[in-house]
Scaffold this motif. Structure first.
Motif, PDB file in Angstrom:
ATOM      1  N   GLU A 195       0.792  -0.898   0.050  1.00  0.00           N
ATOM      2  CA  GLU A 195       0.148   0.115  -0.060  1.00  0.00           C
ATOM      3  C   GLU A 195       0.813   1.149   0.033  1.00  0.00           C
ATOM      4  OE1 GLU A 195      -3.162   0.660  -0.817  1.00  0.00           O
ATOM      5  OE2 GLU A 195      -3.619  -1.133   0.457  1.00  0.00           O
ATOM      6  N   ILE A 196       0.450   2.295  -0.598  1.00  0.00           N
ATOM      7  CA  ILE A 196       1.453   3.432  -0.654  1.00  0.00           C
ATOM      8  C   ILE A 196       0.588   4.791  -0.314  1.00  0.00           C
ATOM      9  CG2 ILE A 196       3.047   2.822  -2.426  1.00  0.00           C
ATOM     10  CD1 ILE A 196       1.781   5.028  -4.096  1.00  0.00           C
ATOM     11  N   GLY A 197       1.324   5.550   0.416  1.00  0.00           N
ATOM     12  CA  GLY A 197       0.706   6.973   0.859  1.00  0.00           C
ATOM     13  C   GLY A 197       1.745   8.121   0.151  1.00  0.00           C
ATOM     14  N   GLY A 199      -1.178   2.113 -13.457  1.00  0.00           N
ATOM     15  CA  GLY A 199      -0.426   0.946 -12.644  1.00  0.00           C
ATOM     16  C   GLY A 199      -1.512   0.980 -11.527  1.00  0.00           C
ATOM     17  N   MET A 200      -1.038  -0.102 -10.550  1.00  0.00           N
ATOM     18  CA  MET A 200      -1.537  -0.312  -9.128  1.00  0.00           C
ATOM     19  C   MET A 200      -0.646  -0.004  -8.196  1.00  0.00           C
ATOM     20  SD  MET A 200      -4.984  -0.801  -9.616  1.00  0.00           S
ATOM     21  CE  MET A 200      -5.376  -1.334  -8.113  1.00  0.00           C
ATOM     22  N   GLU A 201      -0.692   0.639  -7.171  1.00  0.00           N
ATOM     23  CA  GLU A 201       0.061   0.458  -5.911  1.00  0.00           C
ATOM     24  C   GLU A 201      -0.748   0.000  -4.765  1.00  0.00           C
ATOM     25  OE1 GLU A 201       3.259   0.877  -5.803  1.00  0.00           O
ATOM     26  OE2 GLU A 201       3.733   1.657  -7.919  1.00  0.00           O
ATOM     27  N   GLY A 202      -0.729  -1.295  -4.383  1.00  0.00           N
ATOM     28  CA  GLY A 202      -1.369  -1.935  -3.381  1.00  0.00           C
ATOM     29  C   GLY A 202      -2.827  -1.883  -4.178  1.00  0.00           C
ATOM     30  N   THR A 203      -3.933  -1.217  -3.390  1.00  0.00           N
ATOM     31  CA  THR A 203      -5.229  -1.542  -3.743  1.00  0.00           C
ATOM     32  C   THR A 203      -5.443  -0.066  -4.528  1.00  0.00           C
ATOM     33  OG1 THR A 203      -5.953  -0.316  -1.627  1.00  0.00           O
ATOM     34  CG2 THR A 203      -6.111  -2.607  -1.744  1.00  0.00           C
ATOM     35  N   ARG A 204      -4.610   0.788  -4.679  1.00  0.00           N
ATOM     36  CA  ARG A 204      -4.841   1.981  -5.409  1.00  0.00           C
ATOM     37  C   ARG A 204      -4.202   2.178  -6.650  1.00  0.00           C
ATOM     38  NH1 ARG A 204      -1.865   7.073  -2.020  1.00  0.00           N
ATOM     39  NH2 ARG A 204      -3.719   8.261  -2.299  1.00  0.00           N
ATOM     40  N   PRO A 205      -4.942   2.718  -7.691  1.00  0.00           N
ATOM     41  CA  PRO A 205      -4.717   2.824  -9.152  1.00  0.00           C
ATOM     42  C   PRO A 205      -3.616   4.379  -8.962  1.00  0.00           C
ATOM     43  CG  PRO A 205      -6.970   3.033  -8.991  1.00  0.00           C
ATOM     44  CD  PRO A 205      -6.603   2.792  -7.532  1.00  0.00           C
ATOM     45  N   VAL A 206      -2.631   4.010  -9.960  1.00  0.00           N
ATOM     46  CA  VAL A 206      -1.741   5.129 -10.089  1.00  0.00           C
ATOM     47  C   VAL A 206      -1.339   5.374 -11.420  1.00  0.00           C
ATOM     48  CG1 VAL A 206       0.295   6.319  -9.461  1.00  0.00           C
ATOM     49  CG2 VAL A 206      -1.021   5.124  -7.486  1.00  0.00           C
TER      50      VAL A 206
END
Ligand code: TYD
Ligand code: MG
Length: 455
Positions: free
Chosen positions: A261-263, A298-305
């Motif tokens: 997961e990213i912040g 892309g996906m970073e953990g559950t988050r699309p980026v």
């Protein structure tokens, strides 16, 4: 009684050796082995068989366990990386390069938790309390209820924490802590390991959440790192390029939530500001369509980026052309180049290749393969791809494109940021909601033929 034998420990991987050598056989690192006193003599092996241990109570796996109650800080990016908030009685390691902003981040997090009603103790082994206070003033946190101490003696720190019983204790950093029971300098593998062990067991025993700061060496490891990573529940890395103001907090291990997961934060003159919409940030300085630039969904953990991948290809004057990568894996780049050559007949021999992930983000997803290939081709052919499209897909060595997970979320994020087309592997679950027009591709030769009109 056998006399304690000194051991030789590798500071890079933590492996122990019987004698000193210039190179660690376990990890191959040079000049990393140092002599250290053994942890403790402990009971001899024979004693274990003779003296019976206490019988432990066993419990049933089927017993319902409630999810751990979590404490949120109100810093949404920070809470997200923790998996939805801080779990009581947990130990978290926050690693990162010196100067990247770990102390700043944790001081801000400490203040946020305190504002949300938690009792927070911040122990700095690196700065005097006056220095920490000055930083807090700069961050506008001077009136927050965080309790400070500047101390490195872990025995004193643990006694204090025991008496104060805070909800959260922050130790900045684990490399400065020392235990008088261990005969080694602070920062050595034995000290770091023993200190981390004391702090994690204290966290479990007293129900205190403990956060440890760990400096990363230039090889990207926390001194005595592997050992500490095993001991704690959660490992977060704070990363970023020094030249960029973006900082990414990434969970690489989390016993209470999803990893990866990213912040996203931005380092400003007044501390770290949260970035709620990272895609907009990573794409912000795009202008006219340029050859070599491709937007990867892309996906970073559950988050699309969404992030721009940039490639530059130029004739080389070197006998062995340059392959330079920032933000991606160099080995993976070589693989893509080989697949392009073998399966699509496009050679990069005699050409220097530079690949860069914009914004200082580091991507590890194989789903970026197709976007990287597209950027390389676009740079080589000097043809810009349409500005309104995103690309994703994993390449296999055969040149086939593999479907990737979360295609629907990727498309939704693309639609949100105004993209209207996508190139993706056939067979993904695209859903219908996004409204993005998808061009499905089965393999690399077809992709090259359709997009670049070559093969
Ligand atoms: P710091 O948190 O001390 O890093 P670490 O604990 O990881 O070693 O951050 C130091 C850097 O952050 C320093 O180079 C200055 C920068 N910084 C800002 O840009 N703005 C700020 O408000 C603060 C407090 C620091
Ligand atoms: Mg610091």
């Amino acid at each position: 009684m056998a006399k304690p034998v000194t051991q030789f420990i590798c500071s890079a991987c933590g492996a122990t050796h019987k004698k000193w050598s210039g190179r660690c056989e376990a990890c191959g690192e040079w000049n990393c082995i140092s002599e250290e006193a053994p942890l403790s003599a402990g009971p001899g092996k024979a004693a274990l068989g003779a003296a019976k241990g206490r019988r432990i109570g066993l419990s049933d796996l089927r017993t319902q366990e409630n999810p751990p109650p979590r404490r949120t800080s109100g810093m949404a990016e920070f809470d997200r990386v923790l998996g939805g908030g801080l779990v009581p009685a947990s130990a978290t390691l926050v690693g990162g390069d010196p100067g990247i902003g770990k102390s700043t981040l944790l001081l801000q997090a400490a203040a946020s938790f305190a504002r949300a009603g938690a009792k927070v103790v911040y122990v700095s082994g690196e700065e005097a309390t006056a220095q920490v206070r000055m930083r807090a003033q700069r961050l506008g946190l001077a009136d927050s209820a965080v309790m400070l101490a500047a101390e490195t003696n872990l025995r004193d720190i643990l006694t204090t924490l025991e008496a104060e019983a805070p909800d959260l204790a922050i130790i900045d950093s684990i490399q400065t802590m020392w235990l008088d029971t261990v005969e080694a300098a602070p920062g050595s593998v034995s000290q770091v390991r023993a200190s981390a062990h004391e702090l994690t067991t204290f966290a479990k025993r007293r129900g205190v959440s403990v956060m440890l700061v760990g400096h990363v060496t230039k090889e990207g490891q926390i001194a005595g790192p592997r050992v500490v990573e095993h001991m704690v529940d959660t490992v977060l890395y704070f990363e970023g390029e020094r030249g960029h103001q973006f900082r990414i907090l990434r969970s690489v291990k989390n016993r209470f939530g999803p990893a990866d997961e990213i912040g996203v934060f931005e380092m400003t003159g007044a501390g770290l500001a949260e970035v709620a919409n990272p895609s907009a940030l990573f794409l912000s300085d795009r202008d006219a369509p340029a050859p070599g630039a491709v937007v990867f969904a892309g996906m970073e953990g559950t988050r699309p980026v969404l992030v721009e991948i940039q490639a530059l290809v130029a004739p080389s004057s070197l006998s062995q052309p340059r392959r330079a990568v920032v933000g991606w894996d160099g080995g993976r780049l070589s693989m893509i180049l080989a697949v392009l050559e073998a399966r699509a007949g496009i050679s990069f021999a005699g050409l220097d290749v530079y690949l860069n992930i914009a914004g200082g983000l580091r991507i590890s997803e194989p789903a970026a393969d197709l976007a990287v290939a597209a950027a390389l081709l676009s740079a080589r052919e000097d043809t810009a791809l349409p500005r309104d499209g995103v690309i994703f897909g994993e390449l296999s060595l055969s040149g086939a494109l593999r479907p990737v997970a979360q295609a629907e979320n990727r498309l939704k994020e693309a639609a949100k940021l105004g993209f209207s087309t996508a190139i993706a592997p056939a067979g993904c679950k695209f859903g219908a909601a996004s409204g993005v027009k998808v061009q499905e591709m089965a393999d690399l030769p077809r992709f090259v033929g359709e997009i670049f009109g070559a093969g």
